[in-house]
Design a protein around this motif. Structure first.
Motif, short mmCIF file in Angstrom:
data_model
loop_
_atom_site.label_atom_id
_atom_site.label_comp_id
_atom_site.label_asym_id
_atom_site.label_seq_id
_atom_site.Cartn_x
_atom_site.Cartn_y
_atom_site.Cartn_z
N VAL A 109 0.95 -1.19 0.10
CA VAL A 109 0.06 0.09 0.09
C VAL A 109 0.88 1.19 0.06
O VAL A 109 0.10 2.39 0.35
N THR A 110 2.12 1.16 -0.33
CA THR A 110 2.89 2.38 -0.54
C THR A 110 3.57 2.63 -1.75
O THR A 110 3.55 1.58 -2.58
N THR A 111 4.03 3.68 -2.17
CA THR A 111 4.63 3.89 -3.68
C THR A 111 5.89 3.34 -3.51
O THR A 111 6.50 2.93 -2.59
N LEU A 127 -1.28 10.79 0.42
CA LEU A 127 -1.02 9.49 -0.76
C LEU A 127 -1.12 10.10 -2.04
O LEU A 127 -1.50 11.30 -2.34
N LEU A 128 -0.50 9.17 -3.14
CA LEU A 128 -0.39 9.77 -4.16
C LEU A 128 -1.25 8.49 -5.02
O LEU A 128 -1.28 7.26 -4.52
N LYS A 129 -1.53 8.74 -6.26
CA LYS A 129 -1.96 7.63 -7.33
C LYS A 129 -0.96 7.11 -7.96
O LYS A 129 -0.32 7.90 -8.66
N GLU A 130 -0.98 5.70 -7.88
CA GLU A 130 0.30 5.07 -8.71
C GLU A 130 -0.38 4.02 -9.29
O GLU A 130 -0.93 3.13 -8.91
N ASN A 131 -0.39 3.99 -10.75
CA ASN A 131 -1.07 3.00 -11.42
C ASN A 131 -2.44 3.19 -11.19
O ASN A 131 -2.93 1.87 -11.31
N ASP A 132 -3.35 3.99 -11.22
CA ASP A 132 -4.42 4.15 -10.85
C ASP A 132 -5.08 3.51 -9.37
O ASP A 132 -6.34 3.30 -9.40
N GLU A 133 -4.01 3.45 -8.54
CA GLU A 133 -4.13 2.94 -7.06
C GLU A 133 -3.79 3.90 -6.21
O GLU A 133 -2.55 4.41 -6.36
#
Length: 141
Positions: A62-64, A127-133
């Motif tokens: 759940v982390t970048t 939080l950041l969006k990474e690959n739409d998650e």
């Protein structure tokens, strides 16, 4: 004899449609559950539970990608402290509230109030969006 075949055919059709209906409901329910898991609040709660219980596997999930270096360092640091690691893994986490403080299309900040072994605690994570998650970030952007 004809009546038995007719009755059997009718019962089988009915069972088939009931089975199709049940499968459809299960499919829709599972899709909604996966959508709920990809919200900033749900990801924040998953991360906080993993963070406070030293569950490194879930922390990685759940982390970048950039945050993985920090998690690896935490994991390495805990190898020399098996007693502390065991204590952390036995912690009980109870969430009172998790809410979005700010949100854009690709970033969010979530604040949580929760109890760690009965003690009130608060945390705020970006939080950041990474690959739409949604993913928690543990680094300065």
């Amino acid at each position: 004899m004809y009546f038995c075949r007719f009755y059997l055919r009718k019962v089988m059709k009915k069972r088939f449609w009931i089975l199709v209906l049940v499968c459809t409901c299960l499919l829709i329910g599972s899709c909604q559950n996966s959508m709920k898991k990809n919200t900033p609040e749900a990801v924040t709660e998953t991360f906080l539970k993993a963070f406070y219980t030293a569950d490194f596997t879930h922390m990685f999930q759940v982390t970048t990608k950039k945050s993985h270096l920090v998690i690896k360092q935490l994991q390495e640091g805990m190898k020399d402290r098996p007693e502390q690691l065991e204590t952390m893994r036995n912690r009980k986490i109870e969430f009172t509230e998790t809410k979005i403080v700010t949100q854009t299309d690709s970033t969010a900040v979530c604040a949580s109030t929760f109890k760690v072994d009965g003690k009130d605690t608060q945390a705020e994570w970006e939080l950041l969006k990474e690959n739409d998650e949604w993913k928690v970030t543990m680094v300065i952007p």
